[in-house]
Design an enzyme around this catalytic site. Structure first.
Site, mmCIF file in Angstrom:
data_model
loop_
_atom_site.group_PDB
_atom_site.id
_atom_site.type_symbol
_atom_site.label_atom_id
_atom_site.label_comp_id
_atom_site.label_asym_id
_atom_site.label_seq_id
_atom_site.Cartn_x
_atom_site.Cartn_y
_atom_site.Cartn_z
ATOM 1 N N LYS A 78 0.851 -1.196 0.000
ATOM 2 C CA LYS A 78 0.000 0.000 0.000
ATOM 3 C C LYS A 78 0.886 1.245 0.000
ATOM 4 O O LYS A 78 1.882 1.294 0.739
ATOM 5 C CB LYS A 78 -0.904 -0.033 1.236
ATOM 6 N N SER A 153 -9.874 1.628 2.746
ATOM 7 C CA SER A 153 -8.996 2.444 1.940
ATOM 8 C C SER A 153 -7.912 1.655 1.208
ATOM 9 O O SER A 153 -7.315 2.166 0.266
ATOM 10 C CB SER A 153 -8.299 3.499 2.824
ATOM 11 N N SER A 177 -10.165 -0.638 7.001
ATOM 12 C CA SER A 177 -9.557 -0.514 5.669
ATOM 13 C C SER A 177 -8.868 -1.749 5.124
ATOM 14 O O SER A 177 -8.457 -1.755 3.966
ATOM 15 C CB SER A 177 -8.546 0.630 5.664
HETATM 16 N N1 GLN Z 1 -13.312 3.924 6.163
HETATM 17 C C1 GLN Z 1 -12.741 4.400 7.402
HETATM 18 C C2 GLN Z 1 -12.315 5.838 7.246
HETATM 19 O O1 GLN Z 1 -12.549 6.398 6.229
HETATM 20 C C3 GLN Z 1 -11.588 3.541 7.815
HETATM 21 C C4 GLN Z 1 -10.354 3.830 7.050
HETATM 22 C C5 GLN Z 1 -9.184 3.009 7.504
HETATM 23 O O2 GLN Z 1 -9.339 2.001 8.185
HETATM 24 N N2 GLN Z 1 -7.996 3.501 7.180
HETATM 25 O O3 GLN Z 1 -11.763 6.430 8.105
#
Ligand code: GLN
Length: 493
Positions: A78, A153, A177
């Site tokens: 990532k 994400s 995410s």
């Molecule tokens: N979807 C969540 C957010 O937007 C979690 C994102 C994540 O785990 N990095 O914060």
């Protein structure tokens, strides 16, 4: 040996036995990943030169008699993790030209164990999002339907493994995410206990929640990656100094005598009927495999998203203060230093990141701190307590990983609708628990014709990764859901 479809375990075994070379795996993966990526846009950058150089080193080490747990295993990373000499953007314009001056510990451990870096994967800007659509650079596609999101994400890391453009990958999970995109892309996504894997070299979003973890096409492969990267790192003070129990090779085969908690407040009746049917079948499968289902209660469940959206933005507003145009990343000059900061941040951050910085700054401001941030911290303690109480009655908690299958691009324009995607994963994150999503079947979405994958979330008490992976492994072996779907778009790429 099939370098594209084989498991990490099979590839490493072949390379260590010198039945295959890391170099031939790299030479097969490099053109294949590029072809698959032309459809998926999973990668922000492919790193064929790094991959070749690393393959040569791995082959030399194996020839010298070493046995490496990830010898020749193609790994996608990532793009919020630093890899020396690569552009590391976190999906943001503000880091468009940032070249990492060092390598993240988690990545370094995998490279030392013989993994081959295929490239850096796309993500929602600074890991804020649930669909991948907040990336400043690319729209990653779901390998099971190119009109749909891969989840986020860790969008590219999930799509790359689901679409056979890497064997395993690394993601980061703050509120879901890793688990949500894993569910959407028919792969296993595993978030270890907070503090179990070093965050050194991970670009911070919400430091009290961020955790690195693997994506893989089997629980066993996820375990293999986890074993290599888990453990104390002197470079990350929040990494926990506690012996790591090896997990791969210790995974259980059945669920006899296991008590599985089903959360009363996670009412499946709220879900779309096809999705609900899939989860009901998953719970029934757990029972068929010998588990006893017990009802547990998480009275705080409905406050998870609200609590998270105070804590995570508060921490992000502080963490992202460093992107000011002075030392690295984008700089837009102005008449004085204040104007330079303003112009840099206005041009460099996307709308969702700005929204979070605003929410977080507000929640931390004097006069509001007690009402919002402090209250959220107190609520967070309640989550940990509620889970601890639930685990007095069960060994593992099962729930949906996401409430829907992957949705179409631009389907969620309201930020709140996007935030609610993490309804099931956030409470677990607030409590810091180890948790994963394992493929559990598919459902045909209302607006589609093709079955799209779903994931079962499992969570266990702090630092019980071996047990967690074991339950998931037993479920996976008996059900084989991942194998029942093939990504139509990339299978023959
Ligand atoms: N979807 C969540 C957010 O937007 C979690 C994102 C994540 O785990 N990095 O914060």
């Amino acid at each position: 040996m099939d370098p594209i479809h084989d498991s990490a375990r099979a590839l490493a075994r072949a390379v260590n036995a010198r039945d295959a070379s890391a170099a031939e795996i790299a030479e097969a993966l490099i053109p294949h990943a590029a072809r698959a990526d032309a459809q998926l846009a999973a990668y922000l950058e492919l790193t064929p030169e790094l991959m070749r150089a690393q393959a040569r080193r791995v082959d030399e080490r194996v020839a010298a008699g070493e046995s490496l747990p990830l010898a020749g295993v193609p790994l996608a990373i990532k793009d919020n993790m630093c890899v020396l000499g690569t552009r590391t953007t976190a999906g943001s314009k503000i880091l468009e030209n940032f070249v990492a001056p060092y390598t993240a510990t988690a990545v370094q451990r995998l490279l030392d164990a013989g993994a081959l870096p295929v490239g850096k994967t796309n993500l929602d800007e600074f890991a804020m999002g649930s669909s991948g659509e907040n990336s400043a650079y690319a729209l990653t596609k779901n390998p099971y339907d190119l009109d749909r999101v891969p989840g986020g994400s860790s969008a590219g890391s999930a799509a790359a493994v689901g679409g056979f453009a890497a064997t395993v990958s690394l993601g980061s999970d703050t509120g879901g995410s890793i688990r949500e995109p894993a569910a959407f892309c028919n792969v296993v996504g595993f978030k270890p206990t907070y503090g179990r894997v070093s965050r050194y070299g991970l670009i911070a979003f919400a430091s009290s929640l961020d955790q690195i973890g693997p994506f893989a096409r089997s629980v066993e492969d996820a375990a293999l990656v986890y074993d290599v990267m888990a453990g104390k790192d002197p470079l990350d003070a929040t990494s926990v100094d506690r012996a790591v129990e090896p997990t791969a090779g210790h995974l259980r085969e059945d669920l006899r005598g296991v008590k599985v908690g089903i959360v009363k407040e996670f009412d499946l009746a709220k879900l779309d009927p096809a999705v609900r049917a899939c989860y009901e079948a998953a719970y029934a499968d757990l029972e068929r495999l010998g588990a006893e289902l017990v009802e547990v209660t998480l009275p705080t469940a409905d406050y998870g998203v609200a609590t998270y959206y105070l804590i995570a933005p508060a921490e992000c507003s502080s963490n992202l203060a460093r992107f000011d145009g002075v030392r690295y990343g984008l700089r837009v000059d102005g008449p004085d230093v204040g104007a330079m900061y303003e112009r840099t941040r206005a041009a460099g951050f996307g709308p969702e990141v700005k929204r979070r910085i605003l929410i977080g700054t507000y929640a931390l401001s004097s006069g509001y701190y007690d009402a919002y941030y402090l209250k959220a911290q107190k609520a967070r303690t309640r989550f940990a307590e509620d889970f601890a109480r639930a685990f007095e009655r069960c060994d593992v908690i099962a729930s949906p990983a996401a409430s829907t299958t992957a949705f179409k691009f631009n389907a969620k324009s309201d930020p709140l609708a996007m935030y609610l995607m993490d309804y099931y994963t956030i409470p677990v994150s607030l409590a810091g628990l180890p948790s994963l999503s394992v493929p559990c079947g598919a459902a045909v979405p209302d607006d589609g014709t093709r079955p799209m994958p779903l994931g079962l979330q499992l969570a266990t008490p702090l630092f019980t990764e071996r047990a967690l992976l074991g339950y998931a492994h037993a479920y996976e072996r008996a059900t084989q859901h991942a194998q029942k779907l093939t990504p139509p778009e990339t299978a023959n790429a």
